[in-house]
Design a protein around this motif. Structure first.
Motif, mmCIF file in Angstrom:
data_model
loop_
_atom_site.group_PDB
_atom_site.id
_atom_site.type_symbol
_atom_site.label_atom_id
_atom_site.label_comp_id
_atom_site.label_asym_id
_atom_site.label_seq_id
_atom_site.Cartn_x
_atom_site.Cartn_y
_atom_site.Cartn_z
ATOM 1 N N MET A 1 -8.349 -28.698 -21.911
ATOM 2 C CA MET A 1 -9.708 -29.149 -21.693
ATOM 3 C C MET A 1 -9.874 -30.599 -22.131
ATOM 4 S SD MET A 1 -13.149 -27.927 -23.358
ATOM 5 C CE MET A 1 -12.961 -29.410 -24.274
ATOM 6 N N ILE A 2 -10.619 -31.351 -21.363
ATOM 7 C CA ILE A 2 -10.817 -32.738 -21.765
ATOM 8 C C ILE A 2 -12.296 -33.155 -21.703
ATOM 9 C CG2 ILE A 2 -8.511 -33.556 -21.071
ATOM 10 C CD1 ILE A 2 -10.033 -34.889 -18.639
ATOM 11 N N VAL A 3 -12.605 -34.153 -22.509
ATOM 12 C CA VAL A 3 -13.917 -34.787 -22.407
ATOM 13 C C VAL A 3 -13.729 -35.988 -21.490
ATOM 14 C CG1 VAL A 3 -15.719 -36.050 -23.637
ATOM 15 C CG2 VAL A 3 -14.624 -34.087 -24.726
ATOM 16 N N LYS A 4 -14.483 -36.021 -20.390
ATOM 17 C CA LYS A 4 -14.324 -37.139 -19.444
ATOM 18 C C LYS A 4 -15.194 -38.324 -19.831
ATOM 19 C CE LYS A 4 -13.840 -36.138 -14.978
ATOM 20 N NZ LYS A 4 -14.121 -35.474 -13.675
ATOM 21 N N SER A 5 -16.436 -38.014 -20.222
ATOM 22 C CA SER A 5 -17.315 -39.140 -20.556
ATOM 23 C C SER A 5 -18.331 -38.761 -21.623
ATOM 24 C CB SER A 5 -18.037 -39.612 -19.301
ATOM 25 O OG SER A 5 -18.847 -38.564 -18.823
ATOM 26 N N ILE A 6 -18.854 -39.769 -22.286
ATOM 27 C CA ILE A 6 -19.860 -39.557 -23.335
ATOM 28 C C ILE A 6 -21.004 -40.548 -23.121
ATOM 29 C CG2 ILE A 6 -20.304 -39.554 -25.839
ATOM 30 C CD1 ILE A 6 -17.235 -39.446 -26.226
ATOM 31 N N LYS A 7 -22.225 -39.999 -23.104
ATOM 32 C CA LYS A 7 -23.417 -40.866 -23.045
ATOM 33 C C LYS A 7 -24.257 -40.572 -24.270
ATOM 34 C CE LYS A 7 -24.590 -41.138 -18.187
ATOM 35 N NZ LYS A 7 -25.547 -40.634 -17.199
ATOM 36 N N LEU A 8 -24.664 -41.609 -24.981
ATOM 37 C CA LEU A 8 -25.530 -41.407 -26.144
ATOM 38 C C LEU A 8 -26.774 -42.262 -26.007
ATOM 39 C CD1 LEU A 8 -22.917 -41.740 -29.068
ATOM 40 C CD2 LEU A 8 -23.675 -39.634 -27.953
ATOM 41 N N LYS A 9 -27.885 -41.704 -26.471
ATOM 42 C CA LYS A 9 -29.113 -42.488 -26.492
ATOM 43 C C LYS A 9 -29.814 -42.270 -27.835
ATOM 44 C CE LYS A 9 -32.683 -44.029 -23.626
ATOM 45 N NZ LYS A 9 -33.851 -43.814 -22.923
ATOM 46 N N ASN A 10 -29.972 -43.351 -28.577
ATOM 47 C CA ASN A 10 -30.613 -43.291 -29.901
ATOM 48 C C ASN A 10 -30.008 -42.242 -30.811
ATOM 49 O OD1 ASN A 10 -32.308 -45.409 -29.311
ATOM 50 N ND2 ASN A 10 -33.887 -44.059 -28.423
ATOM 51 N N PHE A 11 -28.687 -42.061 -30.717
ATOM 52 C CA PHE A 11 -27.996 -41.141 -31.618
ATOM 53 C C PHE A 11 -27.365 -41.957 -32.752
ATOM 54 C CE2 PHE A 11 -24.255 -38.855 -33.102
ATOM 55 C CZ PHE A 11 -24.796 -37.613 -33.385
ATOM 56 N N ARG A 12 -27.788 -41.640 -34.010
ATOM 57 C CA ARG A 12 -27.298 -42.410 -35.175
ATOM 58 C C ARG A 12 -27.433 -43.924 -34.915
ATOM 59 N NH1 ARG A 12 -26.648 -39.395 -39.881
ATOM 60 N NH2 ARG A 12 -25.304 -37.633 -39.576
ATOM 61 N N ASN A 13 -26.347 -44.703 -35.086
ATOM 62 C CA ASN A 13 -26.503 -46.156 -34.893
ATOM 63 C C ASN A 13 -26.226 -46.601 -33.457
ATOM 64 O OD1 ASN A 13 -23.718 -45.812 -35.090
ATOM 65 N ND2 ASN A 13 -23.389 -47.855 -35.925
ATOM 66 N N PHE A 14 -26.166 -45.647 -32.518
ATOM 67 C CA PHE A 14 -25.987 -46.010 -31.102
ATOM 68 C C PHE A 14 -27.335 -46.038 -30.392
ATOM 69 C CE2 PHE A 14 -21.940 -44.070 -32.265
ATOM 70 C CZ PHE A 14 -21.045 -44.992 -31.753
ATOM 71 N N GLU A 15 -27.696 -47.189 -29.859
ATOM 72 C CA GLU A 15 -28.930 -47.252 -29.079
ATOM 73 C C GLU A 15 -28.646 -46.677 -27.698
ATOM 74 O OE1 GLU A 15 -30.685 -51.125 -29.025
ATOM 75 O OE2 GLU A 15 -31.803 -50.645 -27.208
ATOM 76 N N GLU A 16 -27.534 -47.138 -27.126
ATOM 77 C CA GLU A 16 -27.157 -46.704 -25.778
ATOM 78 C C GLU A 16 -25.638 -46.813 -25.690
ATOM 79 O OE1 GLU A 16 -30.127 -47.229 -23.199
ATOM 80 O OE2 GLU A 16 -29.076 -45.548 -22.276
ATOM 81 N N LEU A 17 -24.987 -45.722 -25.314
ATOM 82 C CA LEU A 17 -23.531 -45.794 -25.146
ATOM 83 C C LEU A 17 -23.180 -45.003 -23.896
ATOM 84 C CD1 LEU A 17 -20.745 -46.496 -26.855
ATOM 85 C CD2 LEU A 17 -20.666 -44.020 -27.025
ATOM 86 N N ASN A 18 -22.250 -45.530 -23.118
ATOM 87 C CA ASN A 18 -21.842 -44.836 -21.904
ATOM 88 C C ASN A 18 -20.360 -45.154 -21.690
ATOM 89 O OD1 ASN A 18 -21.665 -43.604 -19.470
ATOM 90 N ND2 ASN A 18 -23.373 -44.708 -18.513
ATOM 91 N N ILE A 19 -19.478 -44.210 -22.037
ATOM 92 C CA ILE A 19 -18.044 -44.515 -21.920
ATOM 93 C C ILE A 19 -17.281 -43.399 -21.215
ATOM 94 C CG2 ILE A 19 -17.719 -46.094 -23.886
ATOM 95 C CD1 ILE A 19 -16.917 -43.636 -25.557
ATOM 96 N N GLU A 20 -16.192 -43.801 -20.591
ATOM 97 C CA GLU A 20 -15.286 -42.813 -19.994
ATOM 98 C C GLU A 20 -14.024 -42.797 -20.828
ATOM 99 O OE1 GLU A 20 -14.862 -43.396 -15.814
ATOM 100 O OE2 GLU A 20 -16.988 -42.967 -15.533
ATOM 101 N N LEU A 21 -13.535 -41.582 -21.090
ATOM 102 C CA LEU A 21 -12.375 -41.463 -21.968
ATOM 103 C C LEU A 21 -11.090 -41.305 -21.162
ATOM 104 C CD1 LEU A 21 -13.593 -39.040 -24.797
ATOM 105 C CD2 LEU A 21 -13.626 -41.527 -24.762
ATOM 106 N N ASN A 22 -9.989 -41.658 -21.797
ATOM 107 C CA ASN A 22 -8.666 -41.384 -21.233
ATOM 108 C C ASN A 22 -8.403 -39.885 -21.404
ATOM 109 O OD1 ASN A 22 -5.606 -41.019 -21.649
ATOM 110 N ND2 ASN A 22 -5.759 -43.044 -20.744
#
Ligand SMILES: Nc1ncnc2c1ncn2[C@@H]1O[C@H](COP(=O)(O)OP(=O)(O)OP(=O)(O)O)[C@@H](O)[C@H]1O
Ligand SMILES: [Mg+2]
Length: 373
Positions: A1-22
């Motif tokens: 199983m893999i995580v393909k991508s992560i989106k965060l909004k106002n989570f901890r010190n992340f205002e906005e994050l949008n990344i794709e993982l290897n």
């Protein structure tokens, strides 16, 4: 199983994050306090439904904001994507959705996405109190055996109920009530013990093989289940029940005197030994870290056997105390497992992972400032 991508909004010190993982190796490099552990926490939350820190849900919202949102896309067996979405507004109930469909209870989340996490705090498995070791076993078994979680919940209620009876045991009719609670305790408790016995046998099997490799066959590793009711290693469920009942019958006067449930799986422990000595007192820092690593990699093998796929491995800043041989063993071991590693320093890591399929992210103040593929 893999995580393909992560989106965060106002989570901890992340205002906005949008990344794709290897799909294999992901390394997050950053100075202290930049958000590396926070990122792992967001993945863990999507897997277990709880944070691994001692915070409340409100603490997860970025300071000064009113809500947070996490969206993770996972892929199982190379077949289909699933979107896990967690959103939370301050002081309200959390909403958890899978592919847009709301879950009744966020505890139903367990099982959708499996992960194994190793943080510096996990040294508690060796150094901490029995409560820490029971907690670790409980989380592990719950990930792969849904019934176990339900048994634990019932067992907790039974201990509370039985303690209430023990506390105001003043007439003979209460003795009858106590005997009913004894039956509950023994029934559910024996099931929990059986699950733990089986799980810990497996864990010992894999962890000792892995530890032998980590230490170049120079050190021997042993892990045993110290079951509170006695030695149950080779007993069947029925025999465990019998032993539990004997323990309760023999000690009931003591429990009545102390007004407390004194025997059962809520008193269990695990003993980890190296070269036949208790690791807690005799292991060096690096050896203790290696032992936890062996346990974590063993967990991965057990999950793989159980669900047919490797879980995602999260390694939070745990490489620094391993010597180079142990580090390269680890990097080699995880070549088919999606892994997310965090570190403050990439100097020796870069050399170690030269040939691996990977993505390296530089993280600064809750933002990804650079990605090296
Ligand atoms: N709710 C929140 N809102 C905003 N910032 C927060 C919140 N909770 C924690 N932080 C901040 O997030 C920062 C990063 O924390 P994190 O633990 O992820 O750092 P790290 O990169 O893992 O650092 P280290 O290398 O020291 O482990 C800290 O400075 C902390 O104050
Ligand atoms: Mg950290």
């Amino acid at each position: 199983m893999i995580v393909k991508s992560i989106k965060l909004k106002n989570f901890r010190n992340f205002e906005e994050l949008n990344i794709e993982l290897n799909s294999i190796l992901n390394i997050f490099i950053g100075d202290n306090g930049q958000g590396k552990t926070n990122l792992l926490e967001s993945i863990y939350l999507c897997s277990i439904g709880k944070t691994f820190k001692l915070n409340t849900e409100n603490d997860l919202i970025k300071f000064g904001q009113n809500s947070f949102e996490i969206e993770i896309v996972i892929n199982k067996e190379n077949k289909y994507d699933k979107i896990i979405n967690i959103s939370y507004i301050k002081n309200q109930k959390r909403t958890v959705k899978i592919n847009g469909v709301k879950l009744e209870k966020s505890s139903e989340l367990i099982g959708y996405m499996n992960n194994v996490i190793f943080t510096p705090d996990d040294l508690k498995i060796i150094k901490g109190s029995p409560i820490e070791r029971r907690k670790f076993v409980n989380i592990d078994i719950s990930q792969i055996k849904p019934k176990y979680k339900y048994l634990l919940k019932n067992y907790k209620k039974i201990i509370t109920g039985r303690n209430n009876i023990l506390r105001d045991l003043n007439n003979s009719s209460n003795m009858d009530v106590l005997s009913i609670w004894n039956d509950y305790l023994i029934d559910i408790g024996s099931e929990i013990i059986s699950y733990r016995n089986e799980y810990l046998k497996n864990l010992k099997h894999y962890a000792s093989l892995i530890y032998a490799d980590i230490s170049d066959n120079k050190e021997s590793f042993d892990l045993s289940y110290k079951c509170d009711i006695g030695n149950i290693e080779n007993l069947s469920k029925e025999e465990i029940k019998k032993l539990f009942r004997e323990k309760i019958d023999k000690n009931i006067e003591n429990e009545i005197f102390r007004k407390n449930s004194l025997y059962g799986p809520h008193k269990d422990d695990i003993i980890v030994k190296i070269n036949n000595k208790d690791f807690k007192y005799f292991g060096s820092q690096g050896q203790q870290r290696s032992a936890v690593l062996a346990i974590k990699l063993a967990e991965i093998e057990i999950i793989k056997n159980e669900i047919g796929e490797y879980p995602v491995l999260l390694l939070d800043d745990v490489l620094s105390e391993l010597d180079n041989k142990r580090k390269s063993f680890l990097i080699d071991y995880i070549k088919n497992i999606q892994t997310i590693i965090t570190s403050t320093d990439d100097s020796d890591l870069k050399d170690l992972v030269k040939k691996n399929d990977k993505k390296i992210f530089n993280i600064c103040e809750g933002k990804i400032v650079n990605i090296i593929v």
